[in-house]
Design an enzyme around this catalytic site. Structure first.
Site, PDB file in Angstrom:
ATOM      1  N   THR A  96       1.419  -3.391  -1.536  1.00  0.00           N
ATOM      2  CA  THR A  96       0.701  -2.305  -2.183  1.00  0.00           C
ATOM      3  C   THR A  96       1.641  -1.592  -3.146  1.00  0.00           C
ATOM      4  OG1 THR A  96      -0.803  -0.448  -1.886  1.00  0.00           O
ATOM      5  CG2 THR A  96       1.027  -0.611  -0.314  1.00  0.00           C
ATOM      6  N   GLU A  97       1.094  -1.152  -4.284  1.00  0.00           N
ATOM      7  CA  GLU A  97       1.903  -0.714  -5.411  1.00  0.00           C
ATOM      8  C   GLU A  97       2.820   0.449  -5.076  1.00  0.00           C
ATOM      9  OE1 GLU A  97      -1.306  -1.677  -5.383  1.00  0.00           O
ATOM     10  OE2 GLU A  97      -2.162  -1.399  -7.374  1.00  0.00           O
ATOM     11  N   ASN A  98       2.402   1.294  -4.133  1.00  0.00           N
ATOM     12  CA  ASN A  98       3.201   2.478  -3.842  1.00  0.00           C
ATOM     13  C   ASN A  98       4.364   2.198  -2.892  1.00  0.00           C
ATOM     14  OD1 ASN A  98       0.878   2.176  -2.081  1.00  0.00           O
ATOM     15  ND2 ASN A  98       1.618   4.004  -1.051  1.00  0.00           N
ATOM     16  N   SER A 123       8.729  -2.069  -6.553  1.00  0.00           N
ATOM     17  CA  SER A 123       7.372  -2.536  -6.259  1.00  0.00           C
ATOM     18  C   SER A 123       6.783  -3.282  -7.447  1.00  0.00           C
ATOM     19  CB  SER A 123       6.490  -1.345  -5.890  1.00  0.00           C
ATOM     20  OG  SER A 123       5.212  -1.793  -5.507  1.00  0.00           O
TER      21      SER A 123
END
Lengths: 222, 240
Positions: free
Chosen positions: A47-49, A89
């Site tokens: 996930t991007e975060n 990320s």
């Protein structure tokens, strides 16, 4: 008309996941793919975060709001999970380290252009990680209804909505068919048995090519 | 060396009108809510700082944090990737009324622009946004047969950062996914101010566990029982 439900589209997309793959699911509908991983297939979700290998949502009341995904939903960690900052990320994304990204779409063009971030110039624009995610993953797949709510094709010769990325989509799972993007064309791989190729073509805004008879798209009741 | 600042008010005292301020966090995770509210307190008392450019992934939620700064009229411009949230009212109203500027940046490009600033790299090329309206006016170039967009570094005068643990040298750790933009913003701001849940002596954090080395940090204020923005929003908290 008979067509697949969103769960069935997600199920079909999940069948192409392979054990150990690193996968990013777009916010919303694509998140449903996680529910339908084939048996003995454990993929690692990104996930991007800044989390790798997260699991399902915690029970209500058990949320820790420092532990969320890109959709700002509470998540849990699997054994082997890791945290990292935002630049790392997106290095995972752009650097070609992700195996698969599965995204939603307003429109996909026959050359693989994707429009999925806004439909016009009104309102407040918001892009998030959409434009990053379409670059770098080895496969960029789209899951979508075959046609829009107003009946307009979503698979088109060229996108009329603002682009998210150019020539980035490799496969589209729709409510009627599985279609690859190859050398600037849509190539029909699977279709629902009860729909003819002519019918499918009439609901598609660009030419559907096929080098052999498409396979039947068979999914379970869900 | 001791970078400790004794109060939240002192921590945000230097931020002047027209400053650019990076605010860490992704949604409520990693948002330095106490420092933001201390900044709002100062504005309410003194009328300053105003005309701020705020850099964050989002543009505020509900009636607290960055949303409350926007409501107060402290923010001239937002640089963010996703000005939406469960309640984006504050930003939306001002934006649609033409009272706040928006520079929309793809999330990975935003992160890399901040990292580049911290690393002394004035520009870089990324595939992100090539062929889209967000690449309009930017130089593009081909590398190994593929097209890329030139993006520039993004610096700021100040960074407001939330850490889990800090030592007095400014070495930092973060909690869970609250890391996100925080380590990058520490590097990219001229003056990096941190609120930490625990402030300890040098040596008390295992050097192997330090995420942000103290060289990137200028001041630390201890906030022993920090609030969590998302939890506050779910409780319906309003600030100011």
């Amino acid at each position: 008309m008979i067509k697949l439900s969103n769960a069935q589209i997600a199920w079909r997309a999940a069948q192409d996941l392979t054990d150990g793959a690193y996968v990013n699911l777009g916010i919303g509908f694509p998140e449903m793919v996680a529910k339908f991983q084939p048996k003995d297939c454990n993929v690692i979700f990104h996930t991007e975060n800044g989390v790798l290998d997260f699991g399902e949502a915690p029970a209500e009341g058990e949320e820790d709001w420092d532990l969320i995904n890109a959709g700002k939903k509470a998540i849990t960690l699997k054994p082997g999970a890791s945290f990292f900052h935002h630049a790392d990320s997106f290095a995972m994304v752009r650097g070609g380290h992700l195996d698969v990204a599965i995204l939603g779409a307003y429109q996909v063009a026959q050359n693989g252009d994707l429009a999925n971030w806004r439909v016009g110039s009104k309102g407040v624009p918001a892009v998030g990680g959409a434009m990053d995610l379409v670059h770098g993953a080895k496969r960029v797949a789209v899951i979508t209804e075959h046609v829009a709510k107003n009946g307009e094709p979503k698979l088109v010769e060229s996108c009329t909505f603002p682009l998210t990325g150019v020539g980035c989509v490799t496969r589209v799972y729709t409510s009627l068919a599985v279609i690859d993007v190859e050398q600037g064309h849509f190539v029909l791989r699977e279709k629902l048995p009860d729909i003819s190729i002519d019918e499918l073509q009439s609901m598609t805004g660009a030419e559907l090519k096929y080098d052999r008879a498409p396979n039947d798209l068979i999914v379970p009741e869900l | 060396m001791d970078k400790t600042i004794t109060t939240l008010a002192k921590a945000v005292a230097k931020i002047e009108d027209g400053s650019s301020v990076m605010i860490g966090g992704f949604g409520g995770s990693g948002a330095p809510i106490e420092m933001i509210h201390a900044l709002i307190d100062r504005f309410v008392e003194t009328g300053s700082p105003k005309n701020l450019t705020v850099i964050n992934n989002n543009a505020g939620n509900g009636y607290i944090g960055i949303a409350a700064m926007i409501d107060q009229g402290m923010v001239k411009k937002m640089i963010c990737s996703f000005p939406r949230s469960s309640n984006p009212r504050a930003f939306n109203e001002k934006y649609l009324a033409g009272e706040i500027e928006l520079e929309l940046v793809p999330q990975g490009t935003l992160a890399e622009r901040i990292r580049a600033a911290g690393a002394g790299i004035p520009a870089f090329y990324t595939p992100t946004s090539f062929g889209t309206e967000l690449a309009n006016g930017k130089p593009c170039a081909e590398f190994d047969g593929k097209m890329y967009v030139q993006e520039r570094w993004l610096k700021a005068d100040y960074a407001l950062i939330k850490a889990e643990c800090a030592d007095t040298h400014g070495n930092l750790t973060y909690r869970l996914a609250a890391r996100n933009f925080n380590p990058l913003m520490c590097m990219a701001a001229t003056d990096c101010i941190v609120q930490a849940k625990r402030l300890v002596q040098p040596g008390e954090i295992n050097p192997e566990n330090i995420i942000t080395p103290g060289i990137f940090v200028d001041g630390i204020v201890e906030v022993p029982d920090p609030q969590q923005e998302e939890a506050m929003i779910r409780e319906g908290v309003k600030y100011a």
